[in-house]
Design a protein around this motif. Structure first.
Motif, PDB file in Angstrom:
ATOM      1  N   MET A 261      -5.393  -5.462  14.249  1.00  0.00           N
ATOM      2  CA  MET A 261      -5.555  -6.148  13.053  1.00  0.00           C
ATOM      3  C   MET A 261      -6.177  -5.329  11.652  1.00  0.00           C
ATOM      4  O   MET A 261      -5.417  -5.284  10.571  1.00  0.00           O
ATOM      5  N   VAL A 262      -7.133  -4.574  12.296  1.00  0.00           N
ATOM      6  CA  VAL A 262      -7.691  -3.476  11.088  1.00  0.00           C
ATOM      7  C   VAL A 262      -6.551  -2.518  10.860  1.00  0.00           C
ATOM      8  O   VAL A 262      -6.401  -2.385   9.412  1.00  0.00           O
ATOM      9  N   ILE A 263      -5.911  -1.869  11.716  1.00  0.00           N
ATOM     10  CA  ILE A 263      -4.851  -1.021  11.180  1.00  0.00           C
ATOM     11  C   ILE A 263      -3.770  -1.488  10.463  1.00  0.00           C
ATOM     12  O   ILE A 263      -3.400  -1.056   9.462  1.00  0.00           O
ATOM     13  N   GLY A 264      -3.261  -2.738  10.803  1.00  0.00           N
ATOM     14  CA  GLY A 264      -2.272  -3.445  10.108  1.00  0.00           C
ATOM     15  C   GLY A 264      -2.688  -3.944   8.814  1.00  0.00           C
ATOM     16  O   GLY A 264      -2.040  -3.672   7.772  1.00  0.00           O
ATOM     17  N   GLY A 265      -3.798  -4.270   8.567  1.00  0.00           N
ATOM     18  CA  GLY A 265      -4.314  -4.757   7.238  1.00  0.00           C
ATOM     19  C   GLY A 265      -4.484  -3.515   6.480  1.00  0.00           C
ATOM     20  O   GLY A 265      -4.395  -3.511   5.096  1.00  0.00           O
ATOM     21  N   ALA A 266      -5.293  -2.417   6.911  1.00  0.00           N
ATOM     22  CA  ALA A 266      -5.449  -1.090   6.029  1.00  0.00           C
ATOM     23  C   ALA A 266      -3.732  -0.534   5.535  1.00  0.00           C
ATOM     24  O   ALA A 266      -3.554  -0.323   4.628  1.00  0.00           O
ATOM     25  N   ALA A 267      -3.010  -0.764   6.474  1.00  0.00           N
ATOM     26  CA  ALA A 267      -1.679  -0.259   5.991  1.00  0.00           C
ATOM     27  C   ALA A 267      -1.050  -1.268   4.908  1.00  0.00           C
ATOM     28  O   ALA A 267      -0.420  -0.673   3.977  1.00  0.00           O
ATOM     29  N   VAL A 268      -1.192  -2.415   4.997  1.00  0.00           N
ATOM     30  CA  VAL A 268      -0.886  -3.477   3.854  1.00  0.00           C
ATOM     31  C   VAL A 268      -1.484  -3.061   2.598  1.00  0.00           C
ATOM     32  O   VAL A 268      -1.076  -3.127   1.536  1.00  0.00           O
ATOM     33  N   ALA A 269      -2.865  -2.727   2.648  1.00  0.00           N
ATOM     34  CA  ALA A 269      -3.555  -2.580   1.504  1.00  0.00           C
ATOM     35  C   ALA A 269      -3.179  -1.283   1.033  1.00  0.00           C
ATOM     36  O   ALA A 269      -3.003  -1.108  -0.385  1.00  0.00           O
ATOM     37  N   PHE A 270      -2.947  -0.210   1.528  1.00  0.00           N
ATOM     38  CA  PHE A 270      -2.529   1.087   1.180  1.00  0.00           C
ATOM     39  C   PHE A 270      -1.100   1.077   0.567  1.00  0.00           C
ATOM     40  O   PHE A 270      -0.927   1.592  -0.706  1.00  0.00           O
ATOM     41  N   LEU A 271      -0.347   0.303   1.062  1.00  0.00           N
ATOM     42  CA  LEU A 271       1.110   0.099   0.691  1.00  0.00           C
ATOM     43  C   LEU A 271       1.113  -0.453  -0.877  1.00  0.00           C
ATOM     44  O   LEU A 271       1.887  -0.124  -1.509  1.00  0.00           O
ATOM     45  N   SER A 272       0.234  -1.641  -0.773  1.00  0.00           N
ATOM     46  CA  SER A 272       0.259  -2.408  -1.990  1.00  0.00           C
ATOM     47  C   SER A 272      -0.469  -1.816  -3.204  1.00  0.00           C
ATOM     48  O   SER A 272      -0.128  -2.043  -4.362  1.00  0.00           O
ATOM     49  N   CYS A 273      -1.279  -0.789  -2.804  1.00  0.00           N
ATOM     50  CA  CYS A 273      -1.946  -0.057  -4.020  1.00  0.00           C
ATOM     51  C   CYS A 273      -1.288   1.098  -4.743  1.00  0.00           C
ATOM     52  O   CYS A 273      -1.373   1.611  -5.824  1.00  0.00           O
ATOM     53  N   LEU A 274      -0.181   1.472  -3.908  1.00  0.00           N
ATOM     54  CA  LEU A 274       0.729   2.553  -4.420  1.00  0.00           C
ATOM     55  C   LEU A 274       1.371   2.075  -5.860  1.00  0.00           C
ATOM     56  O   LEU A 274       1.315   3.046  -6.663  1.00  0.00           O
ATOM     57  N   PRO A 275       2.119   1.019  -5.775  1.00  0.00           N
ATOM     58  CA  PRO A 275       2.688   0.847  -7.249  1.00  0.00           C
ATOM     59  C   PRO A 275       1.597   1.067  -8.505  1.00  0.00           C
ATOM     60  O   PRO A 275       1.983   1.291  -9.644  1.00  0.00           O
ATOM     61  N   ALA A 276       0.478   0.302  -8.248  1.00  0.00           N
ATOM     62  CA  ALA A 276      -0.543   0.422  -9.492  1.00  0.00           C
ATOM     63  C   ALA A 276      -0.976   1.949  -9.614  1.00  0.00           C
ATOM     64  O   ALA A 276      -1.301   2.330 -10.677  1.00  0.00           O
ATOM     65  N   THR A 277      -1.000   2.538  -8.544  1.00  0.00           N
ATOM     66  CA  THR A 277      -1.424   3.886  -8.664  1.00  0.00           C
ATOM     67  C   THR A 277      -0.378   4.812  -9.689  1.00  0.00           C
ATOM     68  O   THR A 277      -0.747   5.816 -10.419  1.00  0.00           O
ATOM     69  N   VAL A 278       0.853   4.398  -9.520  1.00  0.00           N
ATOM     70  CA  VAL A 278       1.876   5.145 -10.497  1.00  0.00           C
ATOM     71  C   VAL A 278       2.081   4.434 -11.741  1.00  0.00           C
ATOM     72  O   VAL A 278       2.103   5.243 -12.804  1.00  0.00           O
ATOM     73  N   TRP A 279       1.844   3.015 -11.728  1.00  0.00           N
ATOM     74  CA  TRP A 279       2.049   2.353 -13.111  1.00  0.00           C
ATOM     75  C   TRP A 279       0.774   1.277 -13.335  1.00  0.00           C
ATOM     76  O   TRP A 279       0.783   0.397 -13.001  1.00  0.00           O
ATOM     77  N   PRO A 280      -0.250   2.005 -13.884  1.00  0.00           N
ATOM     78  CA  PRO A 280      -1.603   1.100 -14.022  1.00  0.00           C
ATOM     79  C   PRO A 280      -1.564   0.383 -15.103  1.00  0.00           C
ATOM     80  O   PRO A 280      -2.377  -0.646 -15.214  1.00  0.00           O
ATOM     81  N   HIS A 281      -0.799   0.492 -15.982  1.00  0.00           N
ATOM     82  CA  HIS A 281      -0.591  -0.424 -17.060  1.00  0.00           C
ATOM     83  C   HIS A 281       0.529  -1.611 -16.765  1.00  0.00           C
ATOM     84  O   HIS A 281       0.695  -2.409 -17.918  1.00  0.00           O
ATOM     85  N   TYR A 282       0.979  -1.573 -15.737  1.00  0.00           N
ATOM     86  CA  TYR A 282       2.044  -2.649 -15.367  1.00  0.00           C
ATOM     87  C   TYR A 282       1.348  -3.785 -14.661  1.00  0.00           C
ATOM     88  O   TYR A 282       0.962  -3.453 -13.477  1.00  0.00           O
ATOM     89  N   LEU A 283       1.133  -4.876 -15.217  1.00  0.00           N
ATOM     90  CA  LEU A 283       0.585  -5.996 -14.534  1.00  0.00           C
ATOM     91  C   LEU A 283       0.992  -6.602 -13.264  1.00  0.00           C
ATOM     92  O   LEU A 283       0.224  -6.843 -12.309  1.00  0.00           O
ATOM     93  N   PRO A 284       2.331  -6.633 -13.049  1.00  0.00           N
ATOM     94  CA  PRO A 284       2.656  -6.941 -11.771  1.00  0.00           C
ATOM     95  C   PRO A 284       2.256  -6.070 -10.480  1.00  0.00           C
ATOM     96  O   PRO A 284       2.073  -6.156  -9.557  1.00  0.00           O
TER      97      PRO A 284
END
Length: 710
Positions: A261-284
């Motif tokens: 559960m910990v590994i899976g949750g951390a993977a979901v969080a990491f992948l979800s943060c990648l778009p905001a890292t590239v496009w921090p001004h993009y609301l979606p």
């Protein structure tokens, strides 16, 4: 929930507090730092709760919650100067580790089952998350109507009033005190508990850092305060849902390991943060990142507690470590985030979150790998310790000194692999009576069962199930399938297992546990959720569980359609009875993963080296046997197998020499040996085909992969 309200109030109120103190919001990063310092000292002291009688625990919680609410209500007054604000906030967080560790410890005592314990811990932390949601909504409401200052008074007053509930609860002495609540402060936390606490620091720090600095970072990036507040509310709502609903449902239905559960949750969080890292001004992109962190990292702290509980019963010291970890994460990580934002600017918020998720993912994976590698060694140490403790004491046999093994068509027709397995029991257990029986022996041993016409209409597997249960009920002893290879004397091992449960009990029953098969490298029958492996039994005669299982199965097989896992299904139903469950709770737990290691994890490798060879050696010492199969092994497998095992046991070496010398005496070459075993295998497989298609078997059962007919 109330505890979560107070702990989460800092994030939304940072701009208001910074304005009162006339400082920038980043300067208030010293508040989490003060929290971390106070909570380290308070958390270490909270382990002393083990010495407090249970009848005072609710009164302690009353005082702590009253303290928490009172100092929280003083924060608006103290916010006029930074020094007074830091001092007051430090005293306000003082009881937090005590409250956190007491609730974690009480919840950990609810269930012994790891999956149910994980679900309970997640639901407990979900109450905390739900309080965070209420606090965010309360801050929005109060700031838009009465002002943020009123929010502090409302939350502080509500916390103080809620503390009165603990005075109405019955004293804990009204119920028998759990053994885990005995004073054990002198016992230091294990290295694994400390490692899980480190994971807890990262998990709590990730979620609190996101909730604390999300509004500030988004407004400074250029989003409106309303949009930032909406994202913050979304974060806390999803955070609460992941703990209250999503994680408990996953734990109860799928029964994953907490580490997974910990590994899976951390993977979901990491992948979800990648778009905001590239496009921090993009609301979606920001919305995806906020949602992923909330859902993925939300249950992680609770799962870290469950990971530690899997290893050993939690003590007050262990719980105190997690309370400190929670406080360090909630205080230290947001402070580090404030320094990063002050130095790099608000655009560094999402890249920092991404890095934190990646660190959590890598750390969790490494902890899980180390844990899997050391768990076998710990089980081995437990068995060795029990053997050493029992060695000086001469004891009566734990079960009658008989080993039953069965090949229906007669042992002269059994494959060489099965004959080698039978010889392994003779070599390893010279003091036991090895009864190699076939269908021809049943009229003498079990006359009533052998004359039952229905017995001979059943598929071989179910017929064998009835035979083993009837023999154990009547005579007792050990049942070993014909493809179970023994490596060491079995009675001393069983005696050591009995000493781990109840050495004074007259009756004894043992079967390998496979309820943890979701943690194995491979289990082809995982979807059937089998509780036990029935290829090995040990029992005294007329044991209640064996007698009831035999009676229920004999009734069940009279039906038109007989499920292949009939015995397993009946056993699960029997345990629904409270008396039977108590009997089964006395059975020593040894995972069937160890006897299945060669088959499911090493793939019958006859050239295992390095880590695989060491893993096999450890499993053989935990459980002195390996489950083989005559169906999928090649004709030339037997001799390399004996050579592989010979390095782990003198019994194997003896057997290997004996079988080779026997073949050499009659002048058989290696090719002749292969031809000889191939003929035996073909003959037995041909006889099996006549049993696989019987009128009583359903189509699904007929197509199911069938184990051997021993």
């Amino acid at each position: 929930m109330v505890f979560g309200m107070i702990c989460s109030a800092l994030g939304p109120s940072i701009p208001w507090l910074a304005g009162n103190a006339d400082v920038s919001p980043e300067v208030l990063g010293w508040l989490p730092a003060a929290q971390a310092v106070m909570c380290i000292a308070s958390g270490l002291a909270s382990s002393l709760v083990a010495y407090v009688p249970r009848r005072f625990h609710h009164r302690m919680l009353f005082v702590m919650m009253l303290w928490l609410g009172g100092f929280f209500a003083l924060l608006p007054v103290a916010s006029q100067t930074l020094l007074a604000l830091v001092f007051t906030y430090g005293f306000q967080v003082l009881p937090r580790p005590w409250i956190g560790q007491m609730t974690n410890l009480l919840v950990s005592e609810l269930y012994e089952d790891p999956s149910l314990s994980s679900a309970a811990q997640s639901f407990n932390q979900g109450g905390f998350a739900f309080g965070c949601v209420i606090m965010v909504l309360l801050e929005q409401l109060s700031s838009a109507t009465f002002g943020t200052e009123v929010m502090f008074y409302l939350a502080g007053g509500f916390t103080a009033l809620s503390s009165l509930l603990f005075l109405k609860l019955p004293m804990l002495d009204d119920k028998p005190a759990p053994t885990s609540n005995a004073p054990r402060c002198s016992q230091m936390p294990s290295c694994f508990t400390l490692t899980c606490s480190g994971l807890g620091i990262l998990a709590v720090g990730l979620e609190v850092a996101c909730g604390t600095w999300l509004i500030t970072s988004m407004t400074q990036i250029g989003f409106s305060s309303g949009t930032a507040a909406a994202c913050n509310v979304t974060f806390w709502i999803l955070f609460a849902v992941s703990r209250l609903v999503l994680a408990p449902c996953i734990c109860k239905c799928l029964r994953p390991r907490p580490a997974a559960m910990v590994i899976g949750g951390a993977a979901v969080a990491f992948l979800s943060c990648l778009p905001a890292t590239v496009w921090p001004h993009y609301l979606p992109a920001i919305f995806i990142a906020v949602s992923g962190v909330a859902v993925g990292a939300g249950p992680t702290y609770a799962m870290c507690i469950s990971m530690a509980k899997e290893r050993r019963e939690l003590t007050s010291v262990d719980s105190a470590m997690f309370a400190i970890a929670s406080s360090l994460g909630a205080g230290g990580v947001p402070f580090v985030m404030s320094r990063i934002l002050a130095f790099f600017g608000s655009t560094a918020f999402f890249p920092t979150l991404t890095c934190m998720c990646l660190i959590l993912l890598v750390f969790a994976y490494l902890v899980d790998r180390v844990s899997c590698a050391s768990s076998t060694s710990e089980e081995q140490s437990d068995v060795e310790q029990a053997v050493e403790e029992e060695a000086p004491k001469p004891a009566a046999p734990v079960v009658p000194p008989i080993v039953w093994t069965f090949w229906e068509q007669g042992w002269q027709n059994a494959p060489a692999l099965c004959q080698a397995c039978a010889e392994s029991w003779e070599c390893a257990n010279p003091d036991l009576s090895i009864r190699k029986i076939s269908a021809a022996d049943l009229p003498d041993l079990l006359p009533e069962l052998s004359m039952w016409p229905r017995l001979w209409e059943l598929p071989p597997a179910q017929r064998s199930d009835l035979v083993r249960l009837a023999l154990l009920e009547k005579f007792g002893g050990v049942w070993a399938d014909a493809t179970l290879f023994c490596t060491a004397p079995v009675l001393p091992w069983l005696q050591a297992l009995k000493a781990r449960s109840d050495d004074a009990a007259k009756d004894f029953f043992f079967v390998f546990d496979r309820s943890d098969s979701n943690t194995w490298a491979h289990d082809p029958f995982l979807k059937y959720k089998l509780m036990i492996s029935n290829w090995f039994f040990a029992s005294t005669a007329n044991h209640p569980l064996v007698a009831q299982l035999f009676s229920a199965m004999r009734e069940e097989v009279t039906r038109t359609s007989v499920p292949y896992f009939c015995m397993h299904n009946i056993f699960r139903v029997l345990l629904e009875d409270e008396a039977n469950r108590r009997l089964y709770d006395q059975v020593p737990r040894v995972s069937a993963r160890h006897p299945h290691l060669l088959e499911f994890e090493l793939g019958f490798s006859t050239s295992a080296v390095g880590a695989a060879k060491e893993l096999l050696r450890q499993s053989l010492e935990v459980a002195p046997m390996q489950k083989l199969t005559h169906k999928i092994l090649q004709e030339n497998f037997l001799m390399p197998l004996c050579q592989l095992f010979a390095t782990h046991s003198s019994m194997f070496a003896k057997l290997c020499r004996r079988r080779i010398s026997n073949k050499e005496e009659v002048g058989e070459t290696h090719e002749e040996l292969r031809h000889w075993e191939k003929e035996r295998k073909s003959k037995v497989l041909a006889s099996w085909k006549t049993f696989l298609h019987v009128p009583t078997a359903s189509e699904e059962e007929a197509t199911l992969e069938q184990p051997n007919s021993e």
